[in-house]
Design a protein around this motif. Sequence first.
Motif, PDB file in Angstrom:
ATOM      1  N   VAL A 161     -47.114   9.291  10.761  1.00  0.00           N
ATOM      2  CA  VAL A 161     -48.103   9.219   9.685  1.00  0.00           C
ATOM      3  C   VAL A 161     -47.836  10.268   8.617  1.00  0.00           C
ATOM      4  O   VAL A 161     -48.633  10.433   7.687  1.00  0.00           O
ATOM      5  N   LEU A 162     -46.719  10.997   8.715  1.00  0.00           N
ATOM      6  CA  LEU A 162     -46.369  12.022   7.722  1.00  0.00           C
ATOM      7  C   LEU A 162     -45.419  11.462   6.676  1.00  0.00           C
ATOM      8  O   LEU A 162     -44.673  10.515   6.929  1.00  0.00           O
ATOM      9  N   ARG A 163     -45.428  12.080   5.506  1.00  0.00           N
ATOM     10  CA  ARG A 163     -44.426  11.771   4.502  1.00  0.00           C
ATOM     11  C   ARG A 163     -43.055  12.177   5.030  1.00  0.00           C
ATOM     12  O   ARG A 163     -42.944  13.129   5.806  1.00  0.00           O
ATOM     13  N   ALA A 164     -42.029  11.485   4.584  1.00  0.00           N
ATOM     14  CA  ALA A 164     -40.674  11.806   5.023  1.00  0.00           C
ATOM     15  C   ALA A 164     -40.320  13.246   4.656  1.00  0.00           C
ATOM     16  O   ALA A 164     -40.576  13.691   3.531  1.00  0.00           O
ATOM     17  N   LYS A 165     -39.760  13.961   5.615  1.00  0.00           N
ATOM     18  CA  LYS A 165     -39.334  15.355   5.431  1.00  0.00           C
ATOM     19  C   LYS A 165     -40.470  16.222   4.890  1.00  0.00           C
ATOM     20  O   LYS A 165     -40.271  17.075   4.011  1.00  0.00           O
ATOM     21  N   SER A 166     -41.655  15.996   5.410  1.00  0.00           N
ATOM     22  CA  SER A 166     -42.832  16.723   4.938  1.00  0.00           C
ATOM     23  C   SER A 166     -43.737  17.065   6.110  1.00  0.00           C
ATOM     24  O   SER A 166     -43.528  16.597   7.236  1.00  0.00           O
ATOM     25  N   VAL A 167     -44.733  17.898   5.836  1.00  0.00           N
ATOM     26  CA  VAL A 167     -45.701  18.267   6.880  1.00  0.00           C
ATOM     27  C   VAL A 167     -47.109  17.818   6.490  1.00  0.00           C
ATOM     28  O   VAL A 167     -48.091  18.277   7.069  1.00  0.00           O
ATOM     29  N   HIS A 197     -50.474  16.646  15.058  1.00  0.00           N
ATOM     30  CA  HIS A 197     -49.683  17.473  14.147  1.00  0.00           C
ATOM     31  C   HIS A 197     -50.622  18.243  13.210  1.00  0.00           C
ATOM     32  O   HIS A 197     -51.688  17.730  12.832  1.00  0.00           O
ATOM     33  N   PRO A 198     -50.251  19.475  12.822  1.00  0.00           N
ATOM     34  CA  PRO A 198     -51.096  20.241  11.898  1.00  0.00           C
ATOM     35  C   PRO A 198     -51.434  19.485  10.610  1.00  0.00           C
ATOM     36  O   PRO A 198     -52.523  19.662  10.049  1.00  0.00           O
ATOM     37  N   GLY A 199     -50.516  18.630  10.136  1.00  0.00           N
ATOM     38  CA  GLY A 199     -50.796  17.844   8.936  1.00  0.00           C
ATOM     39  C   GLY A 199     -51.949  16.885   9.137  1.00  0.00           C
ATOM     40  O   GLY A 199     -52.730  16.614   8.210  1.00  0.00           O
ATOM     41  N   ILE A 200     -52.076  16.347  10.337  1.00  0.00           N
ATOM     42  CA  ILE A 200     -53.190  15.448  10.654  1.00  0.00           C
ATOM     43  C   ILE A 200     -54.489  16.233  10.738  1.00  0.00           C
ATOM     44  O   ILE A 200     -55.532  15.800  10.233  1.00  0.00           O
ATOM     45  N   LYS A 201     -54.432  17.391  11.365  1.00  0.00           N
ATOM     46  CA  LYS A 201     -55.620  18.244  11.442  1.00  0.00           C
ATOM     47  C   LYS A 201     -56.094  18.608  10.038  1.00  0.00           C
ATOM     48  O   LYS A 201     -57.298  18.566   9.737  1.00  0.00           O
ATOM     49  N   LYS A 202     -55.162  18.946   9.158  1.00  0.00           N
ATOM     50  CA  LYS A 202     -55.509  19.296   7.772  1.00  0.00           C
ATOM     51  C   LYS A 202     -56.178  18.119   7.075  1.00  0.00           C
ATOM     52  O   LYS A 202     -57.180  18.289   6.361  1.00  0.00           O
ATOM     53  N   GLY A 223     -44.958  18.584  16.541  1.00  0.00           N
ATOM     54  CA  GLY A 223     -44.779  17.166  16.843  1.00  0.00           C
ATOM     55  C   GLY A 223     -46.098  16.428  16.680  1.00  0.00           C
ATOM     56  O   GLY A 223     -46.882  16.713  15.784  1.00  0.00           O
ATOM     57  N   HIS A 224     -46.326  15.443  17.510  1.00  0.00           N
ATOM     58  CA  HIS A 224     -47.608  14.733  17.557  1.00  0.00           C
ATOM     59  C   HIS A 224     -48.000  14.125  16.215  1.00  0.00           C
ATOM     60  O   HIS A 224     -49.178  14.106  15.852  1.00  0.00           O
ATOM     61  N   HIS A 225     -47.017  13.636  15.445  1.00  0.00           N
ATOM     62  CA  HIS A 225     -47.336  12.883  14.232  1.00  0.00           C
ATOM     63  C   HIS A 225     -47.054  11.401  14.427  1.00  0.00           C
ATOM     64  O   HIS A 225     -47.333  10.586  13.566  1.00  0.00           O
ATOM     65  N   TYR A 226     -46.489  11.042  15.588  1.00  0.00           N
ATOM     66  CA  TYR A 226     -46.315   9.645  15.979  1.00  0.00           C
ATOM     67  C   TYR A 226     -47.423   9.219  16.948  1.00  0.00           C
ATOM     68  O   TYR A 226     -47.715   8.038  17.065  1.00  0.00           O
ATOM     69  N   ALA A 264     -45.830  28.965  10.980  1.00  0.00           N
ATOM     70  CA  ALA A 264     -45.180  28.158  12.024  1.00  0.00           C
ATOM     71  C   ALA A 264     -44.298  27.050  11.471  1.00  0.00           C
ATOM     72  O   ALA A 264     -43.212  26.787  12.005  1.00  0.00           O
ATOM     73  N   LEU A 265     -44.730  26.363  10.408  1.00  0.00           N
ATOM     74  CA  LEU A 265     -43.997  25.208   9.898  1.00  0.00           C
ATOM     75  C   LEU A 265     -43.072  25.538   8.729  1.00  0.00           C
ATOM     76  O   LEU A 265     -42.419  24.642   8.185  1.00  0.00           O
ATOM     77  N   LYS A 266     -43.023  26.804   8.352  1.00  0.00           N
ATOM     78  CA  LYS A 266     -42.124  27.216   7.276  1.00  0.00           C
ATOM     79  C   LYS A 266     -40.671  27.079   7.739  1.00  0.00           C
ATOM     80  O   LYS A 266     -40.352  27.378   8.898  1.00  0.00           O
ATOM     81  N   PRO A 267     -39.779  26.615   6.852  1.00  0.00           N
ATOM     82  CA  PRO A 267     -38.358  26.525   7.235  1.00  0.00           C
ATOM     83  C   PRO A 267     -37.835  27.883   7.674  1.00  0.00           C
ATOM     84  O   PRO A 267     -38.118  28.909   7.038  1.00  0.00           O
ATOM     85  N   LYS A 268     -37.102  27.900   8.764  1.00  0.00           N
ATOM     86  CA  LYS A 268     -36.567  29.159   9.282  1.00  0.00           C
ATOM     87  C   LYS A 268     -35.343  29.584   8.469  1.00  0.00           C
ATOM     88  O   LYS A 268     -34.490  28.766   8.122  1.00  0.00           O
TER      89      LYS A 268
END
Length: 349
Positions: A161-167, A197-202, A223-226, A264-268
């Motif tokens: 449910v997320l945008r491609a390459k996005s959070v 996923h944090p994006g879903i919570k947001k 994870g947990h966006h599927y 947590a989700l920032k690119p390393k």
Amino acid sequence: MMQSIPQAKWLSSLLSVAMVLFSIGQVAASDGTPAKQLFGGKKLPAVMPAQAVGFYSKGCLSGGIAIATDGPYWQAMRLSRNRRWGHPELIKTIEKLSSDAATKDGWPGLLVGDLSQPRGGPMLTGHASHQIGLDADIWLTPMPNRRFSAQERESTSAISVLRAKSVVVDPNVWTDAHGRLIMRAAGYPEVQRVLVHPGIKKKLCESWRGDRRHLNKVRPYYGHHYHMHIRLRCPKNSKGCRAQNAVPADSGCGKELDWWFNVALKPKKPAKKTTKKSVKPSKPKHMMLSDLPSACAVVLNSAAPASEEAVTYRTRGSAQTAFVPVKPVESPFSMPALVPIPKERPFVQ
């Protein structure tokens, strides 16, 4: 004169001692094989009372039952994994959610992913939890208006449910019904938490206009966006089940959620090159049977149901037949011919 002990109590005490001694012997005998291989090799459950034993990531399941391959408002996926087993309370909750979501929330039906193995325990691949029959993965893909074939249940993928390459949530995929489904599950008192996923919570923090009292049970995680991960509380009759810490009382839409996006989700950043000789990482330690609660040795080595054997569990105060002979699923994969399912659907009044 020594006080007499009632016969039933004496027999119960003797049985408890015997089970402990049996457990010790089995732990010693199985200590050379990783627990995931021992439990992953069991095709059917232990004929014992339904009990969640240990913690979600370190335990086992006795008296488990399997959710039916198909129901009025659900379809079980990935049948070849043989991971559609759970404590009867979990099966009842999934079936109730499927009915409520379809009749009240505009969600056509559930695609049910992994629950637990027949006797719980560590899995051969994948999840660290799902060991005590109280965890369920529910896809965030609506059930189609047709039945999948056995092969489609293996090859069909859940949709992120997320945008491609996005959070963040993709508005072209996300619907209000997604939110209603997740919040419906969180609102059940037997549900301890729902991982997304944090994006879903947001998205829920920003857009949910219904009752927000249970928003704290929707927990952000990698994870947990599927799919969403539903976790039940320890059932009252499972004395050996170790509860997870309670979720915080606040909604979780503030600083806690900000941390996920700011840290947590920032690119390393790529690690700096070093001239030091690299150290070869050690192989991870496998969980052994001796690492699990001692009762899991009894669960592991107990008898499986015979073809004509019936085992009962209790729901709504009355005994129900849990193990009934059914026709094998028409599938190219190896599946047990006897699939324990509730005789009557729990959501039928």
